[in-house]
Motif scaffolding. Structure first.
Motif, short mmCIF file in Angstrom:
data_model
loop_
_atom_site.label_atom_id
_atom_site.label_comp_id
_atom_site.label_asym_id
_atom_site.label_seq_id
_atom_site.Cartn_x
_atom_site.Cartn_y
_atom_site.Cartn_z
N ALA A 199 0.86 -1.18 0.00
CA ALA A 199 0.00 0.00 0.00
C ALA A 199 0.90 1.23 0.00
CB ALA A 199 -0.93 -0.01 1.21
N ALA A 200 1.87 1.23 -0.91
CA ALA A 200 2.93 2.22 -0.91
C ALA A 200 2.59 3.51 -1.64
CB ALA A 200 4.21 1.61 -1.50
N GLY A 201 1.32 3.67 -2.05
CA GLY A 201 0.90 4.95 -2.62
C GLY A 201 1.64 5.31 -3.88
N LEU A 202 2.37 6.42 -3.83
CA LEU A 202 3.10 6.91 -5.00
C LEU A 202 4.17 5.94 -5.50
CD1 LEU A 202 3.35 10.59 -3.80
CD2 LEU A 202 2.39 9.91 -6.01
N TYR A 203 4.56 5.01 -4.66
CA TYR A 203 5.58 4.03 -5.05
C TYR A 203 5.01 2.61 -5.15
CZ TYR A 203 8.97 7.73 -4.43
OH TYR A 203 9.67 8.92 -4.55
N ALA A 204 3.68 2.49 -5.21
CA ALA A 204 3.07 1.16 -5.24
C ALA A 204 3.45 0.38 -6.49
CB ALA A 204 1.55 1.29 -5.15
N ASP A 205 3.58 1.08 -7.63
CA ASP A 205 3.97 0.36 -8.85
C ASP A 205 5.38 -0.18 -8.74
OD1 ASP A 205 4.96 3.03 -8.89
OD2 ASP A 205 5.13 3.01 -11.08
N ARG A 206 6.28 0.62 -8.15
CA ARG A 206 7.67 0.19 -8.02
C ARG A 206 7.78 -1.03 -7.10
NH1 ARG A 206 12.00 4.80 -6.93
NH2 ARG A 206 11.17 5.38 -8.99
N VAL A 207 7.06 -1.03 -5.98
CA VAL A 207 7.08 -2.18 -5.08
C VAL A 207 6.49 -3.40 -5.78
CG1 VAL A 207 6.16 -3.11 -2.92
CG2 VAL A 207 7.00 -0.75 -2.99
N ALA A 208 5.38 -3.21 -6.49
CA ALA A 208 4.76 -4.33 -7.19
C ALA A 208 5.71 -4.96 -8.20
CB ALA A 208 3.48 -3.86 -7.89
N HIS A 209 6.50 -4.13 -8.87
CA HIS A 209 7.44 -4.65 -9.87
C HIS A 209 8.51 -5.53 -9.25
CE1 HIS A 209 6.33 -1.04 -12.69
NE2 HIS A 209 5.36 -1.91 -12.54
N TRP A 210 8.82 -5.33 -7.97
CA TRP A 210 9.75 -6.24 -7.30
C TRP A 210 9.22 -7.68 -7.31
CZ3 TRP A 210 10.40 -2.90 -2.24
CH2 TRP A 210 11.22 -1.79 -2.52
N PHE A 211 7.88 -7.81 -7.36
CA PHE A 211 7.24 -9.12 -7.34
C PHE A 211 6.82 -9.58 -8.73
CE2 PHE A 211 6.82 -7.38 -3.15
CZ PHE A 211 6.80 -8.45 -2.28
N GLY A 212 7.14 -8.77 -9.75
CA GLY A 212 6.71 -9.10 -11.10
C GLY A 212 5.23 -8.86 -11.33
N VAL A 213 4.64 -7.99 -10.52
CA VAL A 213 3.20 -7.69 -10.59
C VAL A 213 3.01 -6.29 -11.18
CG1 VAL A 213 1.12 -7.30 -9.21
CG2 VAL A 213 2.65 -9.19 -8.65
N GLY A 214 1.95 -6.13 -11.97
CA GLY A 214 1.61 -4.80 -12.48
C GLY A 214 2.62 -4.23 -13.44
N MET A 215 3.23 -5.06 -14.24
CA MET A 215 4.30 -4.58 -15.11
C MET A 215 3.78 -3.67 -16.23
SD MET A 215 6.73 -5.88 -13.45
CE MET A 215 8.11 -5.42 -14.49
N ASP A 216 2.49 -3.71 -16.51
CA ASP A 216 1.91 -2.84 -17.53
C ASP A 216 1.51 -1.47 -16.97
OD1 ASP A 216 2.17 -4.63 -19.59
OD2 ASP A 216 0.16 -5.47 -19.37
#
Length: 401
Positions: A199-216
């Motif tokens: 639930a990292a807000g402005l950095y949620a996409d970056r955290v998700a990418h660590w898991f290979g999630v939300g790459m689009d």
């Protein structure tokens, strides 16, 4: 020092806290850790928004926003009363600034009814009784269940309840890496985790990418500015909003009442230069600025939004007199001499879907390996937070994603 926990929540904003709260309500014996890089909660969107408790009539009936906002409004209202957080239950009017906008008032009403909201279409005389300072053409929309509270007050009170329920809240603790079953904090401490909620807000996409999630997805932040008036408290009684352009996820400049009775106008939806662009040029992060600038050629060609029109209308709002002029279409007595106090700017963590070049209009939640990612928790996420927490935690436990 905690070395193994059942749940780690990355991000101590209102949504992250609500997720921890809902998890503990369901699993009262679990070890829950909430991590945030700031020294106190509510430093970003959770403490910088308008504080308006939205009623839920703007959103497409099949959306998560429609499903969760009405419930979240009720829950947040009850939470404020239970925890002693100030709340002003004053309602909102949506006004038509031209005859051409009248059909859109009807469209909003029909959408709100489909969403189960309490709404009423009123005429000019009824509007004058509810809010004498507001003006409309022919008709307006009255939302009695819209309210306002303190963004920081709510976030702090929720943090207190999460701690009371047994969670550990670690502030000034940046998460520097993460993966399935672990998080790294401060660059040198690794914690074993059963499940991670991002639930990292402005950095949620970056955290998700660590898991290979939300790459689009990529974050395309927008800055919101407010101006406060010097009117005596209680001069403006209701929140006054324009009819929004439903093609964009922004509601336009509005005139609202703070929980202590002051009037303010805004916000803007100006493109931010970097993720935490609060106006201090010394804080600029060049890498982020280049990344964001690189998204705009694609965004400008989007078929889903009038992007040139959006940019053309938003950049002049940096000028206070222009912003005031926009607000005068709603409340004619607003003037630049009386609205000179700048509020704390906020940055909207708006998600862009790269393949479609579309700003995500709804909440976006995606599962990952031993993890769940709140990728798009934009307005009305503050209103909906408690309902969002229940919804997401229920689906984590039932594999409902």
């Amino acid at each position: 020092m905690t070395s193994t926990v059942d749940l780690a929540v990355i991000g101590g904003g209102v949504v992250g806290l609500a997720l921890a709260d809902a998890w503990l309500a369901r699993n009262p014996g679990d070890r829950v850790l909430v991590l945030d890089k700031e020294a106190s909660v509510g430093e970003h969107a959770s403490g910088r928004n308008s504080g308006v408790l939205h009623a839920g009539f703007y959103y497409a009936p099949d959306s998560l926003k429609a499903q969760l906002t009405r419930r979240g409004n009720q829950q947040l209202r009850e939470f404020c009363h239970e925890r002693g957080v100030p709340i002003l239950e004053n309602g909102k009017v949506v006004v038509a600034q031209s005859v051409e906008e009248i059909p859109r008032i009807d469209q909003l009403y029909e959408r709100g009814v489909a969403n189960g909201c309490t709404l009423e279409i009123i005429d000019e005389a009824q509007l004058a009784e509810l809010e004498p300072l507001a003006r409309t053409h022919g008709k307006a929309l009255w939302s009695p269940l819209t309210a306002v509270s303190s963004p920081v007050g709510v976030t702090r009170a929720l943090a207190d309840r999460v701690v009371e329920r047994g969670a550990t809240l670690r502030l000034s603790t940046p998460v520097t890496n993460a993966g399935p079953g672990w998080v790294e904090v401060n660059g040198n401490e690794r914690i074993s985790v059963g499940h991670i909620i991002n639930a990292a807000g402005l950095y949620a996409d970056r955290v998700a990418h660590w898991f290979g999630v939300g790459m689009d997805y990529r974050m395309l932040p927008f800055k919101g500015l407010y101006w406060y008036g010097n009117w005596p408290k209680g001069t403006l009684k209701r929140h006054v909003y324009p009819v929004p352009d439903l093609r964009n996820p922004f509601l336009g400049v509005h005139v609202t009442v703070t929980v202590d009775g002051l009037a303010k106008l805004g916000p803007t939806a100006i493109p931010a230069m970097w993720r935490e662009d609060y106006g201090h040029i010394t804080d600029i992060i060049p890498k982020e600025s280049f990344e964001i600038a690189g998204l705009y050629p694609r965004f400008l060609t989007s078929k889903h939004h009038d992007v040139p029109g959006l940019l053309k209308s938003e950049f002049p709002k940096y000028i206070r007199r222009y912003l005031v002029k926009q607000a005068q279409g709603l409340v004619p007595s607003v003037n630049a001499k009386e609205f000179k106090t700048r509020g704390k700017p906020g940055v909207r963590a708006q998600l862009l879907h790269l393949p479609t070049k579309k700003l995500e209009m709804d909440f976006v939640v995606e599962p990952g390996d031993k993890s769940t990612h709140m990728l798009n928790a934009v307005s009305p996420a503050w209103t909906s937070a408690l309902a969002v927490g229940e919804y997401v935690v229920e689906r984590i436990h039932t594999d409902g994603f």
